[in-house]
Design a protein around this motif. Structure first.
Motif, PDB file in Angstrom:
ATOM      1  N   MET A  19     -15.009  38.306  22.919  1.00 23.18           N
ATOM      2  CA  MET A  19     -15.263  36.672  23.305  1.00 23.18           C
ATOM      3  C   MET A  19     -14.808  36.363  22.002  1.00 23.18           C
ATOM      4  O   MET A  19     -14.457  36.719  20.559  1.00 23.18           O
ATOM      5  N   VAL A  21     -14.392  32.124  20.597  1.00 20.39           N
ATOM      6  CA  VAL A  21     -14.737  30.802  20.671  1.00 20.39           C
ATOM      7  C   VAL A  21     -13.836  30.020  19.690  1.00 20.39           C
ATOM      8  O   VAL A  21     -13.875  30.272  18.368  1.00 20.39           O
ATOM      9  N   GLY A  43     -12.267  25.966  22.933  1.00 20.49           N
ATOM     10  CA  GLY A  43     -13.207  26.464  23.793  1.00 20.49           C
ATOM     11  C   GLY A  43     -13.538  27.916  23.951  1.00 20.49           C
ATOM     12  O   GLY A  43     -13.185  28.611  22.799  1.00 20.49           O
ATOM     13  N   PHE A  44     -14.046  28.366  24.847  1.00 22.52           N
ATOM     14  CA  PHE A  44     -14.562  29.792  24.865  1.00 22.52           C
ATOM     15  C   PHE A  44     -13.147  30.676  25.434  1.00 22.52           C
ATOM     16  O   PHE A  44     -12.663  30.047  26.813  1.00 22.52           O
ATOM     17  N   HIS A  45     -12.911  31.735  25.196  1.00 18.23           N
ATOM     18  CA  HIS A  45     -11.943  32.613  25.518  1.00 18.23           C
ATOM     19  C   HIS A  45     -12.352  34.040  25.713  1.00 18.23           C
ATOM     20  O   HIS A  45     -12.921  34.454  24.830  1.00 18.23           O
TER      21      HIS A  45
END
Length: 305
Positions: A19, A21, A43-45
């Motif tokens: 993860m 962020v 964002g979240f990746h």
């Protein structure tokens, strides 16, 4: 128990690598097995552990870089020291990562060289009076050169322009001479205006005096004319009355008597006040006058008798 804990820790490590962020103020450049893969926006990746890694992190906010003082030569061959501030912003994370090694250092060096080049086109006085134009010119040149780096030069501000001590001393003398010149010009203008005002006052004073004299003479002439007119009218009225009285019966005799009395009075005053003997030329008339007086006396005596 130890093995279970180890497995849990391994899973957590994998999840941590899996993860990603990205904060709102950053962009991250991802490499997969050493090769560029993508630029991740905030964002979240999800990443592939042990294959993907964050190679570069770039702040997308506006940055301000301090440009150290440097020596420049103006168009009129005067040495000055100039420093400033350059404001940049990362636009393309890929170019900022692979287009140049350190875009911050490159921006500072480019700002210095561009500033030296632009100041060499201006004289010392122009560097002070045309600072805004100089800033715009430097921004334009840096922005064109830094386009392959993925950054945007927003503005450039010159902080200080410091000539050498000798130049400062010369400028101070020049300013002092300029102030003295302005003071002398102001004094001369004030003296000129004072002289003009004084001459205008004297001119107006002379005009007022002449107007007063003119009006005075006009008034005196009018008064004299009026006086002559009144005297003439009085004499005319007197002559009319005399002529009217003479026209009446016995008027001629009365007039002759009056003339004789006035003649005797005037003759007596002349004979009394003069030291020279006065003998009238017209003796015949004097003789006739005395004969007339004798006749008047005889007539008066006969009347009494």
């Amino acid at each position: 128990m130890f093995g279970f804990t180890l497995i849990i820790l391994l899973l957590l490590f994998i999840l941590w690598k899996l993860m990603l962020v990205v904060p709102m103020r950053e962009v991250n450049v991802i490499e997969r097995l050493g090769k560029f893969r993508a630029v991740l926006q905030p964002g979240f990746h999800i990443l592939i552990p042990f294959f993907d890694r964050v190679a570069y992190r770039h702040d997308t906010r506006e940055e301000v870089l301090d440009v150290p003082p440097q020596s420049c030569i103006s168009k009129d061959n005067i040495q000055i020291e100039v420093d400033g501030l350059v404001y940049i912003k990362v636009i393309d994370g890929h170019k900022a990562s692979y287009g140049i090694e350190d875009y911050r250092l490159a921006s500072i060096n480019l700002a210095q060289t561009t500033m030296r080049s632009e100041i060499g086109k201006l004289s010392l006085s122009q560097t002070f009076s045309e600072r805004e134009a100089l800033n715009e010119s430097i921004v334009r040149e840096i922005d064109i050169a830094s386009d392959p780096w993925g950054i945007k030069v927003l503005r450039y501000e010159i902080k200080n322009i410091t000539p050498s001590r000798h130049v400062i001393h010369t400028l101070e003398k020049q300013m002092e001479a300029e102030r003295s010149k302005r003071a002398e010009i102001t004094t001369a203008r004030a003296h000129k205006e004072a002289m003009i005002n004084l001459s205008e006052g004297e001119r107006q004073y002379a005009i007022n005096i002449s107007e007063g004299e003119k009006q005075k003479r006009i008034n005196e002439a009018l008064g004299t004319a009026k006086e002559i007119e009144i005297i003439a009218d009085a004499k005319a009225q007197g002559m009319n009355l005399v002529s009217a009285a003479i026209a009446k019966p016995g008027g001629d005799d009365a007039m002759q008597m009056q003339l004789q009395e006035e003649f005797i009075d005037q003759m007596g005053e002349v004979l009394q006040n003069t030291e020279v003997s006065v003998v009238p030329n017209d003796l015949a008339r004097i003789q006739g006058m005395f004969e007339g007086i004798n006749q008047v006396g005889d007539s008066l005596k006969g009347g009494k008798a």
